[in-house]
Design an enzyme around this catalytic site. Structure first.
Site, PDB file in Angstrom:
ATOM      1  CE  LYS A   1       5.407 -14.387  12.231  1.00 30.70           C
ATOM      2  NZ  LYS A   1       6.535 -14.748  13.104  1.00 30.70           N
ATOM      3  CG  ASN A   2       8.820 -15.782  10.352  1.00 33.53           C
ATOM      4  OD1 ASN A   2       8.467 -14.916  11.152  1.00 33.53           O
ATOM      5  ND2 ASN A   2       8.549 -17.065  10.519  1.00 33.53           N
TER       6      ASN A   2
ATOM      7  NE  ARG B   1       3.808 -12.381  18.518  1.00 33.11           N
ATOM      8  CZ  ARG B   1       4.788 -12.845  19.230  1.00 33.11           C
ATOM      9  NH1 ARG B   1       4.530 -13.474  20.362  1.00 33.11           N
ATOM     10  NH2 ARG B   1       6.028 -12.706  18.846  1.00 33.11           N
TER      11      ARG B   1
ATOM     12  NE  ARG C   1      11.433 -19.771  19.254  1.00 32.23           N
ATOM     13  CZ  ARG C   1      10.629 -18.985  18.553  1.00 32.23           C
ATOM     14  NH1 ARG C   1       9.489 -18.599  19.061  1.00 32.23           N
ATOM     15  NH2 ARG C   1      10.972 -18.585  17.353  1.00 32.23           N
TER      16      ARG C   1
ATOM     17  CG  ASP D   1       6.529 -21.513  11.478  1.00 34.23           C
ATOM     18  OD1 ASP D   1       6.653 -21.861  12.664  1.00 34.23           O
ATOM     19  OD2 ASP D   1       7.252 -20.647  10.950  1.00 34.23           O
TER      20      ASP D   1
ATOM     21  CB  CYS E   1       8.785 -18.295  23.524  1.00 32.02           C
ATOM     22  SG  CYS E   1       8.266 -19.182  22.105  1.00 32.02           S
TER      23      CYS E   1
HETATM   24  N1  EPU Z   1      18.029 -23.138  18.870  1.00 26.24           N
HETATM   25  C1  EPU Z   1      19.012 -23.263  19.821  1.00 26.24           C
HETATM   26  N2  EPU Z   1      19.984 -22.297  19.909  1.00 26.24           N
HETATM   27  C2  EPU Z   1      19.981 -21.198  19.126  1.00 26.24           C
HETATM   28  C3  EPU Z   1      18.965 -21.051  18.156  1.00 26.24           C
HETATM   29  C4  EPU Z   1      18.005 -22.048  18.045  1.00 26.24           C
HETATM   30  O1  EPU Z   1      19.026 -24.245  20.570  1.00 26.24           O
HETATM   31  O2  EPU Z   1      20.877 -20.354  19.272  1.00 26.24           O
HETATM   32  C5  EPU Z   1      16.999 -24.186  18.708  1.00 26.24           C
HETATM   33  C6  EPU Z   1      15.609 -23.668  19.051  1.00 26.24           C
HETATM   34  O3  EPU Z   1      15.342 -23.734  20.446  1.00 26.24           O
HETATM   35  C7  EPU Z   1      14.724 -24.578  18.231  1.00 26.24           C
HETATM   36  C8  EPU Z   1      15.554 -24.845  16.990  1.00 26.24           C
HETATM   37  O4  EPU Z   1      16.904 -24.523  17.343  1.00 26.24           O
HETATM   38  O5  EPU Z   1      14.496 -25.773  18.920  1.00 26.24           O
HETATM   39  C9  EPU Z   1      15.177 -24.054  15.753  1.00 26.24           C
HETATM   40  O6  EPU Z   1      15.008 -22.686  16.099  1.00 26.24           O
HETATM   41  P1  EPU Z   1      15.304 -21.486  15.101  1.00 26.24           P
HETATM   42  O7  EPU Z   1      16.384 -20.663  15.687  1.00 26.24           O
HETATM   43  O8  EPU Z   1      15.456 -21.976  13.718  1.00 26.24           O
HETATM   44  O9  EPU Z   1      13.931 -20.674  15.216  1.00 26.24           O
HETATM   45  P2  EPU Z   1      13.828 -19.104  15.190  1.00 26.24           P
HETATM   46  O10 EPU Z   1      14.833 -18.562  14.274  1.00 26.24           O
HETATM   47  O11 EPU Z   1      13.752 -18.575  16.567  1.00 26.24           O
HETATM   48  C10 EPU Z   1      12.211 -18.950  13.133  1.00 26.24           C
HETATM   49  C11 EPU Z   1      10.841 -18.396  12.872  1.00 26.24           C
HETATM   50  C12 EPU Z   1       9.805 -19.263  13.557  1.00 26.24           C
HETATM   51  C13 EPU Z   1       9.919 -20.682  13.006  1.00 26.24           C
HETATM   52  C14 EPU Z   1      11.354 -21.205  13.224  1.00 26.24           C
HETATM   53  C15 EPU Z   1      11.593 -22.564  12.636  1.00 26.24           C
HETATM   54  C16 EPU Z   1      11.301 -16.028  12.612  1.00 26.24           C
HETATM   55  C17 EPU Z   1      11.170 -14.657  13.131  1.00 26.24           C
HETATM   56  N3  EPU Z   1      10.791 -17.028  13.364  1.00 26.24           N
HETATM   57  O12 EPU Z   1      12.384 -18.922  14.541  1.00 26.24           O
HETATM   58  O13 EPU Z   1       8.528 -18.736  13.228  1.00 26.24           O
HETATM   59  O14 EPU Z   1       9.023 -21.532  13.661  1.00 26.24           O
HETATM   60  O15 EPU Z   1      12.291 -20.282  12.639  1.00 26.24           O
HETATM   61  O16 EPU Z   1      11.314 -22.574  11.284  1.00 26.24           O
HETATM   62  O17 EPU Z   1      11.817 -16.240  11.527  1.00 26.24           O
HETATM   63  C18 EPU Z   1       6.212 -18.397  13.506  1.00 26.24           C
HETATM   64  O18 EPU Z   1       6.257 -17.631  12.532  1.00 26.24           O
HETATM   65  O19 EPU Z   1       5.144 -18.814  14.007  1.00 26.24           O
HETATM   66  C19 EPU Z   1       7.472 -18.835  14.105  1.00 26.24           C
HETATM   67  C20 EPU Z   1       7.548 -19.306  15.352  1.00 26.24           C
END
Ligand code: EPU
Length: 422
Positions: free
Chosen positions: A22-23, A401, A126, A309, A121
């Site tokens: 998915k990701n 999802r 996030r 995850d 969320c």
């Molecule tokens: N964060 C910030 N600012 C930003 C971006 C992130 O403060 O601009 C913080 C977030 O709030 C969080 C941390 O940094 O505390 C890490 O977040 P990240 O941005 O890495 O997460 P994401 O990219 O939104 C992806 C996966 C998630 C997975 C996380 C961590 C996708 C579509 N989603 O989310 O997947 O948990 O990385 O590995 O790739 C899932 O599949 O169940 C899922 C939630």
């Protein structure tokens, strides 16, 4: 709304195939915006989140569809010759925050993007400040207005940019923007997930010049244009890990076909510490669960650390392990929502701040429980496989999802599990 009903106690045995990731699929589908013409993506999991990304692309004016029948894991995305309206509306973004992945490609390709700001969320606030900071560093003019991010730019310009924190989709968004920028971009403190390497692989096939993806520093030499590609998405390491945990918690013996051991090092290590026999076999991973699991401590970290995850799924294993385990969630601030539900099934878990202390108990008992997010729903199903009696998991839409018919895969391994319309 569907529910999943599990009668616990069966030992899982056999072979099961893991679906596409998915990701990886979500950013890769968004990357199609970077080139005119028709892209074909294979091994795309049939998930609600993927359907949402296809909708986002459609409302912008792309032709984005999933094929049917034996080609149902193929998605076709055609960009042009009609105009693209570079806007991702609130109605779609609110249902899937990964919709924000269109921001980088739109800014790079069309010099304009209007994307609804995702709200908070269930698992944490996030924010997307790092995505925006990275795009600004490349020369995009970004304003927040009426709940939308508006990006405007002429051609983006390469720059050196260091993320303040490691972010997966942030790294992907800025990397996708930089591929069409003028000159060289160096991104520092990047996320190193296999899905980022996979996205870079697709972009390079399209004609981009990216090196270092999968390490902390990614270098991108901008090109003038890209062409669409045909690409098969890599296997989902989190789905694979969830199936390995299902084998572990039922004392079973399961081969997860196509799972890539190198993507799951940290998870495999914890499964072994917990007493499972895990080995690479026939292009997959086999896990044999012990009679009695041992307690192990877990700290979630960015890749290659233990993935957030997989935290909920490993926690369920710990509820019936011998001893006490300490699980710290270091990525998201609110990712313990499965805990009260697991305690209703007889688990003994106490949470303080970002740490959960799990005391192993002899038995779990089936109960009606409610899924709160994607990985939490998987964990409740795992608990149901082990519990005595009947577990009814509601709000299964969270599961859909990110897992393609998990109940069918588990049933094929011998679980007593079915989906019903509530
Ligand atoms: N964060 C910030 N600012 C930003 C971006 C992130 O403060 O601009 C913080 C977030 O709030 C969080 C941390 O940094 O505390 C890490 O977040 P990240 O941005 O890495 O997460 P994401 O990219 O939104 C992806 C996966 C998630 C997975 C996380 C961590 C996708 C579509 N989603 O989310 O997947 O948990 O990385 O590995 O790739 C899932 O599949 O169940 C899922 C939630």
């Amino acid at each position: 709304m569907d529910q999943i009903i599990v009668r616990g106690g069966n030992t899982l045995r056999g072979e099961v195939e893991v679906s596409g990731a998915k990701n990886a699929a979500l950013p890769i589908l968004a990357s199609a915006l970077l080139a005119d013409g028709e892209a074909i993506f294979r091994n795309v999991p049939d998930l609600v989140d993927v359907a949402t990304m296809l909708k986002v692309l459609n409302v912008m004016g792309c032709e984005a569809e999933r094929l049917t029948g034996k080609n149902k894991h193929v998605c076709r995305i055609k960009v042009g010759p009609g105009p693209i309206n570079p806007e991702a509306p609130y109605d779609l973004v609110k249902t899937m925050r990964a919709s924000v992945l269109v921001l980088g490609p739109l800014a790079a390709r069309f010099g304009r993007a209007r994307v609804s700001l995702p709200g908070g969320c269930a698992i944490g606030a996030r924010p997307i400040d790092q995505h925006l900071k990275g795009l600004r560093a490349l020369g995009a003019d970004i304003v927040l207005e009426e709940g939308y991010v508006e990006a405007r730019c002429k051609r983006l310009r390469g720059a050196t940019f260091a993320f303040d924190m490691i972010t997966v989709t942030g790294t992907e968004n800025v990397m996708m923007a930089a591929v069409l920028a003028k000159g060289r971009t160096v991104l520092e403190n990047c996320a190193r997930e296999p899905e980022i390497e996979e996205l870079a692989k697709v972009l390079n096939k399209m004609g981009a010049r990216i090196s270092g993806a999968g390490t902390g520093v990614i270098t991108i030499d901008g090109v003038d244009s890209l062409k669409p590609v045909d690409h098969a998405i890599l296997p989902d390491r989190i789905e694979a890990g969830t199936l390995l945990a299902a084998a572990a918690i039922t004392g079973g013996d399961v081969l997860v076909k196509h799972a890539v051991p190198e993507h799951l090092d940290a998870v495999i290590q914890k499964l072994r510490e917990a007493g499972c026999e895990v080995r690479a076999e026939n292009g997959g991973i086999r896990c044999r669960g012990p009679k009695q699991l041992n307690a192990v401590d877990i700290q979630t970290r960015e890749h290659p650390g233990f993935p957030t995850d997989m935290q909920a799924q490993l926690m369920v294993m710990m509820t019936v392990a011998k001893g006490t385990s300490v699980i710290s969630e270091n990525i998201f601030e609110n990712r313990f929502m499965h805990v009260p539900e697991l305690n209703r099934m007889g688990a003994d878990i106490k949470v303080q701040a970002h740490t959960a202390v799990v005391k192993g108990v002899e038995r779990l008992s089936g109960a009606p429980v409610m899924a709160t997010d994607l990985r939490a729903s998987a964990s409740l199903i795992l608990a149901g496989l082990r519990a005595e009696g009947r577990t009814v998991v509601s709000r299964v839409y969270h599961l859909d999802r990110g897992y393609e018919r998990l109940e069918r895969k588990l049933r094929s391994l011998g679980a007593d599990i079915r989906r019903v319309k509530a």
